[in-house]
Motif scaffolding. Structure first.
Motif, PDB file in Angstrom:
ATOM      1  N   ILE A   1       0.836  -1.204   0.000  1.00  0.00           N
ATOM      2  CA  ILE A   1       0.000   0.000   0.000  1.00  0.00           C
ATOM      3  C   ILE A   1       0.872   1.257   0.000  1.00  0.00           C
ATOM      4  N   VAL A   2       1.867   1.292   0.885  1.00  0.00           N
ATOM      5  CA  VAL A   2       2.739   2.472   1.000  1.00  0.00           C
ATOM      6  C   VAL A   2       3.506   2.715  -0.297  1.00  0.00           C
ATOM      7  N   VAL A   3       4.072   1.650  -0.870  1.00  0.00           N
ATOM      8  CA  VAL A   3       4.834   1.785  -2.120  1.00  0.00           C
ATOM      9  C   VAL A   3       3.927   2.268  -3.248  1.00  0.00           C
ATOM     10  N   SER A   4       2.718   1.734  -3.323  1.00  0.00           N
ATOM     11  CA  SER A   4       1.778   2.132  -4.370  1.00  0.00           C
ATOM     12  C   SER A   4       1.396   3.604  -4.240  1.00  0.00           C
ATOM     13  N   ILE A   5       1.138   4.047  -3.017  1.00  0.00           N
ATOM     14  CA  ILE A   5       0.766   5.447  -2.789  1.00  0.00           C
ATOM     15  C   ILE A   5       1.921   6.373  -3.168  1.00  0.00           C
ATOM     16  N   LEU A   6       3.143   6.005  -2.784  1.00  0.00           N
ATOM     17  CA  LEU A   6       4.310   6.824  -3.125  1.00  0.00           C
ATOM     18  C   LEU A   6       4.520   6.874  -4.633  1.00  0.00           C
ATOM     19  N   PHE A   7       4.311   5.739  -5.311  1.00  0.00           N
ATOM     20  CA  PHE A   7       4.478   5.688  -6.765  1.00  0.00           C
ATOM     21  C   PHE A   7       3.441   6.578  -7.459  1.00  0.00           C
ATOM     22  N   ILE A   8       2.192   6.484  -7.028  1.00  0.00           N
ATOM     23  CA  ILE A   8       1.136   7.328  -7.607  1.00  0.00           C
ATOM     24  C   ILE A   8       1.419   8.798  -7.346  1.00  0.00           C
ATOM     25  N   GLU A   9       1.923   9.109  -6.166  1.00  0.00           N
ATOM     26  CA  GLU A   9       2.228  10.508  -5.837  1.00  0.00           C
ATOM     27  C   GLU A   9       3.358  11.042  -6.707  1.00  0.00           C
ATOM     28  N   LEU A  10       4.367  10.215  -6.993  1.00  0.00           N
ATOM     29  CA  LEU A  10       5.458  10.633  -7.880  1.00  0.00           C
ATOM     30  C   LEU A  10       4.927  10.949  -9.277  1.00  0.00           C
TER      31      LEU A  10
END
Length: 261
Positions: free
Chosen positions: A242-251
Protein backbone atom coordinates in the motif's frame (compact mmCIF):
# COMPACT_ATOMS: atom_id res chain seq x y z
CA UNK A 1 -1.85 51.50 17.88
CA UNK A 2 0.24 48.60 16.51
CA UNK A 3 1.31 47.69 20.05
CA UNK A 4 -2.34 47.39 21.12
CA UNK A 5 -3.13 45.19 18.11
CA UNK A 6 -0.12 42.98 18.90
CA UNK A 7 -1.18 42.65 22.55
CA UNK A 8 -4.71 41.76 21.48
CA UNK A 9 -3.42 39.05 19.13
CA UNK A 10 -1.22 37.62 21.90
CA UNK A 11 -4.19 37.59 24.28
CA UNK A 12 -6.41 35.86 21.72
CA UNK A 13 -3.71 33.27 21.06
CA UNK A 14 -3.25 32.61 24.79
CA UNK A 15 -7.01 32.25 25.30
CA UNK A 16 -7.23 29.83 22.36
CA UNK A 17 -4.36 27.69 23.67
CA UNK A 18 -5.90 27.57 27.15
CA UNK A 19 -9.28 26.61 25.66
CA UNK A 20 -7.70 23.77 23.66
CA UNK A 21 -5.87 22.51 26.76
CA UNK A 22 -9.10 22.66 28.78
CA UNK A 23 -11.09 20.75 26.14
CA UNK A 24 -8.30 18.16 25.87
CA UNK A 25 -8.28 17.70 29.66
CA UNK A 26 -12.08 17.29 29.78
CA UNK A 27 -12.03 14.81 26.87
CA UNK A 28 -9.24 12.77 28.50
CA UNK A 29 -11.13 12.73 31.81
CA UNK A 30 -14.41 11.60 30.24
CA UNK A 31 -12.77 8.87 28.14
CA UNK A 32 -10.43 7.88 31.01
CA UNK A 33 -7.45 8.26 28.70
CA UNK A 34 -4.06 8.43 30.39
CA UNK A 35 -1.41 10.34 28.45
CA UNK A 36 1.33 8.85 30.65
CA UNK A 37 0.18 5.27 29.90
CA UNK A 38 -0.09 6.10 26.22
CA UNK A 39 3.48 7.37 26.07
CA UNK A 40 4.73 4.41 28.16
CA UNK A 41 3.13 1.94 25.72
CA UNK A 42 5.03 3.31 22.69
CA UNK A 43 8.28 1.35 23.32
CA UNK A 44 6.31 -1.89 23.74
CA UNK A 45 4.41 -1.22 20.51
CA UNK A 46 7.66 -0.61 18.64
CA UNK A 47 9.19 -3.78 20.09
CA UNK A 48 6.13 -5.83 19.06
CA UNK A 49 6.26 -4.40 15.52
CA UNK A 50 9.89 -5.36 15.04
CA UNK A 51 9.23 -8.82 16.50
CA UNK A 52 6.04 -9.71 14.58
CA UNK A 53 5.13 -7.17 11.90
CA UNK A 54 7.59 -7.85 9.07
CA UNK A 55 7.47 -9.89 5.83
CA UNK A 56 8.96 -13.38 5.75
CA UNK A 57 9.88 -15.75 2.92
CA UNK A 58 6.60 -17.60 3.46
CA UNK A 59 4.54 -14.39 3.31
CA UNK A 60 6.18 -13.43 0.00
CA UNK A 61 4.35 -16.34 -1.64
CA UNK A 62 1.16 -14.31 -1.12
CA UNK A 63 2.60 -11.32 -3.02
CA UNK A 64 0.89 -12.09 -6.38
CA UNK A 65 -2.53 -12.24 -4.68
CA UNK A 66 -1.79 -9.03 -2.79
CA UNK A 67 -0.74 -7.26 -5.99
CA UNK A 68 -3.99 -8.38 -7.68
CA UNK A 69 -5.97 -6.86 -4.80
CA UNK A 70 -3.88 -3.68 -5.02
CA UNK A 71 -4.54 -3.48 -8.78
CA UNK A 72 -8.27 -3.84 -8.12
CA UNK A 73 -8.12 -1.03 -5.56
CA UNK A 74 -6.19 1.26 -7.92
CA UNK A 75 -8.58 0.66 -10.81
CA UNK A 76 -11.67 1.24 -8.66
CA UNK A 77 -10.16 4.46 -7.25
CA UNK A 78 -9.21 5.82 -10.68
CA UNK A 79 -12.56 4.84 -12.25
CA UNK A 80 -14.57 6.39 -9.41
CA UNK A 81 -12.53 9.60 -9.55
CA UNK A 82 -12.65 10.12 -13.32
CA UNK A 83 -16.40 9.48 -13.63
CA UNK A 84 -17.06 11.70 -10.60
CA UNK A 85 -14.90 14.42 -12.15
CA UNK A 86 -16.98 14.45 -15.35
CA UNK A 87 -20.24 14.77 -13.41
CA UNK A 88 -18.69 17.30 -11.02
CA UNK A 89 -17.62 19.47 -13.96
CA UNK A 90 -21.20 19.67 -15.21
CA UNK A 91 -22.53 20.58 -11.75
CA UNK A 92 -19.69 23.08 -11.24
CA UNK A 93 -20.48 24.90 -14.49
CA UNK A 94 -24.16 25.19 -13.53
CA UNK A 95 -23.30 26.05 -9.92
CA UNK A 96 -20.59 28.66 -10.47
CA UNK A 97 -21.62 32.30 -10.16
CA UNK A 98 -19.68 33.01 -13.36
CA UNK A 99 -21.37 30.39 -15.56
CA UNK A 100 -24.68 29.43 -13.92
CA UNK A 101 -27.89 29.59 -15.91
CA UNK A 102 -29.79 31.20 -13.01
CA UNK A 103 -29.36 31.61 -9.27
CA UNK A 104 -32.03 29.05 -8.33
CA UNK A 105 -30.62 26.22 -10.45
CA UNK A 106 -27.10 27.15 -9.36
CA UNK A 107 -28.14 26.91 -5.71
CA UNK A 108 -29.61 23.44 -6.28
CA UNK A 109 -26.35 22.23 -7.88
CA UNK A 110 -24.30 23.61 -5.00
CA UNK A 111 -26.70 22.14 -2.45
CA UNK A 112 -26.51 18.65 -3.94
CA UNK A 113 -22.71 18.81 -3.99
CA UNK A 114 -22.66 20.02 -0.38
CA UNK A 115 -24.74 17.05 0.79
CA UNK A 116 -22.44 14.55 -0.94
CA UNK A 117 -19.29 16.34 0.27
CA UNK A 118 -20.31 16.41 3.93
CA UNK A 119 -20.96 12.65 4.13
CA UNK A 120 -17.67 10.85 4.69
CA UNK A 121 -16.57 8.09 2.31
CA UNK A 122 -16.65 5.51 5.11
CA UNK A 123 -20.22 6.58 5.95
CA UNK A 124 -21.18 6.17 2.29
CA UNK A 125 -19.70 2.66 2.35
CA UNK A 126 -21.80 1.71 5.38
CA UNK A 127 -24.95 3.17 3.80
CA UNK A 128 -24.35 1.37 0.51
CA UNK A 129 -23.71 -1.96 2.25
CA UNK A 130 -27.48 -2.27 2.72
CA UNK A 131 -28.04 -2.03 -1.05
CA UNK A 132 -25.06 -3.80 -2.62
CA UNK A 133 -23.63 -5.88 0.24
CA UNK A 134 -19.91 -6.56 0.45
CA UNK A 135 -18.79 -6.11 -3.16
CA UNK A 136 -16.46 -3.95 -5.28
CA UNK A 137 -19.56 -1.99 -6.38
CA UNK A 138 -20.04 -0.74 -2.82
CA UNK A 139 -16.48 0.55 -2.72
CA UNK A 140 -16.82 2.13 -6.15
CA UNK A 141 -19.97 4.09 -5.32
CA UNK A 142 -18.64 5.14 -1.90
CA UNK A 143 -15.55 6.65 -3.53
CA UNK A 144 -17.63 8.07 -6.38
CA UNK A 145 -20.07 9.95 -4.13
CA UNK A 146 -17.31 11.38 -1.93
CA UNK A 147 -15.25 12.42 -4.97
CA UNK A 148 -18.26 14.03 -6.66
CA UNK A 149 -19.00 16.30 -3.70
CA UNK A 150 -15.40 17.36 -3.17
CA UNK A 151 -14.57 17.92 -6.83
CA UNK A 152 -17.74 19.92 -7.50
CA UNK A 153 -16.75 22.37 -4.75
CA UNK A 154 -13.15 22.53 -6.01
CA UNK A 155 -14.23 23.05 -9.63
CA UNK A 156 -16.73 25.77 -8.68
CA UNK A 157 -14.01 27.70 -6.86
CA UNK A 158 -11.62 27.21 -9.78
CA UNK A 159 -14.15 28.51 -12.32
CA UNK A 160 -15.04 31.49 -10.11
CA UNK A 161 -11.37 32.35 -9.63
CA UNK A 162 -10.00 31.77 -13.12
CA UNK A 163 -12.86 32.46 -15.54
CA UNK A 164 -14.88 35.37 -14.13
CA UNK A 165 -13.16 38.15 -16.10
CA UNK A 166 -13.01 36.24 -19.39
CA UNK A 167 -16.67 35.21 -19.11
CA UNK A 168 -17.73 38.82 -18.59
CA UNK A 169 -15.65 39.91 -21.60
CA UNK A 170 -17.18 37.26 -23.86
CA UNK A 171 -20.70 38.09 -22.67
CA UNK A 172 -20.07 41.71 -23.59
CA UNK A 173 -19.19 40.65 -27.15
CA UNK A 174 -22.45 38.70 -27.47
CA UNK A 175 -20.93 35.19 -27.39
CA UNK A 176 -23.34 32.32 -26.80
CA UNK A 177 -23.41 30.34 -23.55
CA UNK A 178 -21.85 27.20 -25.01
CA UNK A 179 -19.17 29.23 -26.78
CA UNK A 180 -18.21 30.78 -23.45
CA UNK A 181 -18.06 27.36 -21.77
CA UNK A 182 -16.06 25.51 -24.44
CA UNK A 183 -13.89 28.34 -25.70
CA UNK A 184 -13.08 30.10 -22.43
CA UNK A 185 -14.07 28.37 -19.20
CA UNK A 186 -12.89 24.81 -19.82
CA UNK A 187 -9.57 25.69 -21.56
CA UNK A 188 -8.61 28.18 -18.84
CA UNK A 189 -9.48 25.79 -16.00
CA UNK A 190 -8.01 22.55 -17.41
CA UNK A 191 -4.63 22.72 -15.57
CA UNK A 192 -6.25 23.29 -12.16
CA UNK A 193 -8.95 20.70 -12.87
CA UNK A 194 -6.37 18.04 -13.74
CA UNK A 195 -4.47 18.92 -10.57
CA UNK A 196 -7.61 18.46 -8.46
CA UNK A 197 -8.41 15.14 -10.17
CA UNK A 198 -4.89 13.85 -9.47
CA UNK A 199 -5.20 14.92 -5.84
CA UNK A 200 -8.52 13.10 -5.61
CA UNK A 201 -7.02 9.93 -7.09
CA UNK A 202 -4.30 9.97 -4.41
CA UNK A 203 -6.89 10.56 -1.69
CA UNK A 204 -9.18 7.81 -2.97
CA UNK A 205 -6.38 5.25 -3.04
CA UNK A 206 -5.82 5.95 0.65
CA UNK A 207 -9.55 5.92 1.40
CA UNK A 208 -10.06 2.74 -0.62
CA UNK A 209 -8.06 0.80 1.97
CA UNK A 210 -10.56 1.73 4.69
CA UNK A 211 -13.53 1.30 2.36
CA UNK A 212 -12.25 -2.17 1.46
CA UNK A 213 -12.48 -3.19 5.11
CA UNK A 214 -16.19 -2.38 5.04
CA UNK A 215 -16.99 -3.40 1.47
CA UNK A 216 -15.09 -6.70 1.62
CA UNK A 217 -13.03 -5.99 -1.49
CA UNK A 218 -9.63 -4.76 -2.60
CA UNK A 219 -6.47 -4.37 -0.60
CA UNK A 220 -8.30 -3.31 2.55
CA UNK A 221 -10.14 -6.62 2.71
CA UNK A 222 -6.84 -8.48 2.17
CA UNK A 223 -5.26 -6.68 5.12
CA UNK A 224 -8.29 -7.32 7.31
CA UNK A 225 -8.29 -11.01 6.38
CA UNK A 226 -4.62 -11.58 7.18
CA UNK A 227 -4.64 -9.42 10.32
CA UNK A 228 -7.70 -11.10 11.84
CA UNK A 229 -6.23 -14.54 11.11
CA UNK A 230 -3.13 -13.43 13.09
CA UNK A 231 -0.97 -13.70 9.97
CA UNK A 232 0.95 -10.54 10.86
CA UNK A 233 3.85 -11.18 8.48
CA UNK A 234 1.57 -11.20 5.44
CA UNK A 235 -0.42 -8.24 6.84
CA UNK A 236 2.84 -6.28 7.05
CA UNK A 237 3.52 -7.12 3.39
CA UNK A 238 0.08 -5.71 2.51
CA UNK A 239 0.98 -2.47 4.32
CA UNK A 240 4.28 -2.23 2.44
CA UNK A 241 2.51 -2.73 -0.91
CA UNK A 242 0.00 0.00 0.00
CA UNK A 243 2.74 2.47 1.00
CA UNK A 244 4.83 1.78 -2.12
CA UNK A 245 1.78 2.13 -4.37
CA UNK A 246 0.77 5.45 -2.79
CA UNK A 247 4.31 6.82 -3.13
CA UNK A 248 4.48 5.69 -6.76
CA UNK A 249 1.14 7.33 -7.61
CA UNK A 250 2.23 10.51 -5.84
CA UNK A 251 5.46 10.63 -7.88
CA UNK A 252 3.46 10.31 -11.10
CA UNK A 253 0.97 12.92 -9.90
CA UNK A 254 3.71 15.41 -8.99
CA UNK A 255 5.38 14.90 -12.38
CA UNK A 256 2.11 15.55 -14.24
CA UNK A 257 1.50 18.68 -12.15
CA UNK A 258 4.95 20.03 -13.01
CA UNK A 259 4.25 19.45 -16.71
CA UNK A 260 0.79 21.04 -16.86
CA UNK A 261 1.17 23.89 -14.35
Amino acid sequence: MQADIFKKKKLNTAVFILLVCFVTFIAATITEFSIAKGIASVPKAIQWSFSNFYPTKESLTKLPDILDKMKETLLISIAATTVAALLAMIFAIFGSTATRVNAFFGGICRGIATVFRNIDTAAWAMILLFSFGQSPLTGYFALFFGSFGFLTRAFVETIDEVSSSSVEALKATGASYFTIIFQSVIPSCIPQIISWVLFMVETNIRSATLVGLLAGSGIGFAFDLYYKSLNYHTASLVVIVIVVSILFIELISNYVRRVIL
